[in-house]
Design a protein around this motif. Sequence first.
Motif, PDB file in Angstrom:
ATOM      1  N   ARG A 134       0.842  -1.187   0.000  1.00  0.00           N
ATOM      2  CA  ARG A 134       0.000   0.000   0.000  1.00  0.00           C
ATOM      3  C   ARG A 134       0.886   1.249   0.000  1.00  0.00           C
ATOM      4  O   ARG A 134       2.059   1.176   0.379  1.00  0.00           O
ATOM      5  N   PRO A 135       0.306   2.402  -0.391  1.00  0.00           N
ATOM      6  CA  PRO A 135       1.108   3.650  -0.340  1.00  0.00           C
ATOM      7  C   PRO A 135       1.707   3.883   1.046  1.00  0.00           C
ATOM      8  O   PRO A 135       2.826   4.360   1.167  1.00  0.00           O
ATOM      9  N   ALA A 136       0.950   3.486   2.106  1.00  0.00           N
ATOM     10  CA  ALA A 136       1.471   3.676   3.462  1.00  0.00           C
ATOM     11  C   ALA A 136       2.737   2.862   3.677  1.00  0.00           C
ATOM     12  O   ALA A 136       3.671   3.288   4.361  1.00  0.00           O
ATOM     13  N   TYR A 178       3.834   9.955  -5.054  1.00  0.00           N
ATOM     14  CA  TYR A 178       4.250   9.344  -6.316  1.00  0.00           C
ATOM     15  C   TYR A 178       3.523   8.034  -6.526  1.00  0.00           C
ATOM     16  O   TYR A 178       2.936   7.773  -7.567  1.00  0.00           O
ATOM     17  N   SER A 179       3.593   7.213  -5.446  1.00  0.00           N
ATOM     18  CA  SER A 179       3.047   5.864  -5.617  1.00  0.00           C
ATOM     19  C   SER A 179       1.541   5.901  -5.794  1.00  0.00           C
ATOM     20  O   SER A 179       0.973   5.044  -6.478  1.00  0.00           O
ATOM     21  N   LEU A 180       0.886   6.913  -5.207  1.00  0.00           N
ATOM     22  CA  LEU A 180      -0.552   7.077  -5.421  1.00  0.00           C
ATOM     23  C   LEU A 180      -0.822   7.443  -6.869  1.00  0.00           C
ATOM     24  O   LEU A 180      -1.689   6.876  -7.527  1.00  0.00           O
ATOM     25  N   ALA A 181      -0.006   8.406  -7.377  1.00  0.00           N
ATOM     26  CA  ALA A 181      -0.220   8.917  -8.722  1.00  0.00           C
ATOM     27  C   ALA A 181       0.210   7.897  -9.774  1.00  0.00           C
ATOM     28  O   ALA A 181      -0.479   7.687 -10.766  1.00  0.00           O
ATOM     29  N   ASP A 182       1.346   7.265  -9.491  1.00  0.00           N
ATOM     30  CA  ASP A 182       1.885   6.358 -10.499  1.00  0.00           C
ATOM     31  C   ASP A 182       1.132   5.041 -10.562  1.00  0.00           C
ATOM     32  O   ASP A 182       0.981   4.446 -11.625  1.00  0.00           O
TER      33      ASP A 182
END
Lengths: 189, 419
Positions: B329-331, B409-413
């Motif tokens: 997860r992003p977290a 980043y990881s949310l967007a990517d």
Amino acid sequence: MFGNKLSSLSIITASLILLYSPFTHAGKTQHRQHGSHEHGSAQLNIAIEGQRLYLELSSPAANIVGFEHKPHNDKQRQTLKKAIKILNQTSLLFTPSASAQCKSNKIEVDVDTLQDEHDKKDSHHHHSGHADFSAHYVFVCQKPSKLTTLQLLLFKPFPGIEKLQVQLLTETGQSAITATAQKATIKLK
Amino acid sequence: MAILQLALKSLWNRRFTAGLTLLSITLSVALLLGVERLRNESRSSFANTISGTDLIVGARSGSIQLLLYSVFRIGNPTNNIDWQSYQAIIKHPNVKWSIPITLGDSHHGFRVMGTTPDYFKYYRYSRKRPLQFQNGKPFTDVYDAVLGAEVAEQLGYQLDQKIVIAHGAGKVSLIKHDNKPFTVVGILNKTGTPVDRAVHVDLRGIEAIHIDWQGGSPTPGMRITADKAKQLDLNPKTITAAMLGLSSRISTFKVRHYINNYREEPLQAILPGVALQELWDMMAVAEKALLAISLFVVLVGLTGMVTAILTSLNERRREMAILRSVGARPAHILLLISGEAIGLCLLGILLGIGLLYSLLFIGQPLIESHYGLFINIDWPSTYEFGLLGILLLASLLVSLIPGIRAYRYSLADGMTIRL
């Protein structure tokens, strides 16, 4: 002629000066010196040696009683009496670390310059317009190794003392601290 | 567990930049603690310039001035003390020992100090350490001299060497006491105090070289030879200052009061420890500046770490995408990045402490023999632990910068990188 006049004039001046100088009054030279004296501030000297904790408090009288002359009226006499009583009660002034088991052993309070003429022991003190209190205390401690702090309570009965210049002599050396009502605990170790 | 392994492997992949980051943190931690140590040690070493002396007596002036000229040999005395007053004071029942000192002459810019053999017996510095002889012994004859370590080293003097004392304290002196040379009989060990820079002679020696002088210069046509001078009365008429040792600590205030109120001569007695403290407090600004510098060094170290991690983020976007694809997860990504930063910082702190202590252990004997400064090796103080705690907290905060960035980043990517 003129020179003669001038020299006789200077002789007169010189003898006038002589007449008014303190040397002619006393017949011998006096020793003139005065310790410093700052209202609001007092000194506390502390020395620890073996089982003994030695304290030497000196303060301008103004900090203690609010005046620096012999008491003029009953009210001032009362104030002075009360101050001397407090100065003789170490429990109102200092608390050494409880675990060191210190007991007050000797108290000496000197308010010579403020006492009335009749109960004054010796009168070699000059009255310089200022007067000081001084008091000496000796505590004897059963466990001197546990003597780590000294709490100062004297700011409460004597709010006139704003700053206390503390000089401390211990086994490890000499140091100086300024204590106030807010900073009333002195580290002894 | 698996994620930790992945994180370590990823770090290993970037071992070069990570290593450099770690190095900069290690160095800044070592510097911060080192400066802190140096600050404390120089303070205590300063406070230990003179030890075991209860009172210093001199002409009435200020306590710092008296301390400066009697102990540090800086500046000039306002007045001298009469020998008779000195004799009266040392007869006080509480005075156990006394060291009279006379200053005024010099040798190649080093101060010549007249004293008595008691100086070598009673003078203490740095936590009651006595003066020790590297070579030779205390002076006994009128024309004997004992050199401080630095004097002997700089001028290359050996035992039995003849030295000529110059009149006055200047580096260049035209008048020399060349008819009465002194013989070096002892050289002291290094102390890290002004003792190292002094030439010690007997008080009688100082008196002897001035015996045929009048009004500050040699009396013409009246030269008294060295041997003849010895026959004369060489008791000094004045001394510059005196150090006193008392029989009991409690009597210190009493003796001080006695000296300060001495009627025959305006004298002053000071508590050297208190005067040293007053002097140090005047220099507290420099001390604070040192601390400020080391804090900035730590700040630079942390900034370096954040920069290194931020620049690596772009390279690691693919890595993040893969992690996301396998279920991170992003977290998790945030934890990964921030955790790495804090881990690096923690490791840097440990290595920094290790570096400091190994340097201390290697450096301690060297510093002691070269500078006479004894550095105590203690466990880090609570204050130092506090500093390190703040550092760790700061690293946690700054690690959030790349952490949150990676999170976004990881949310967007997502799983594919859109560049």
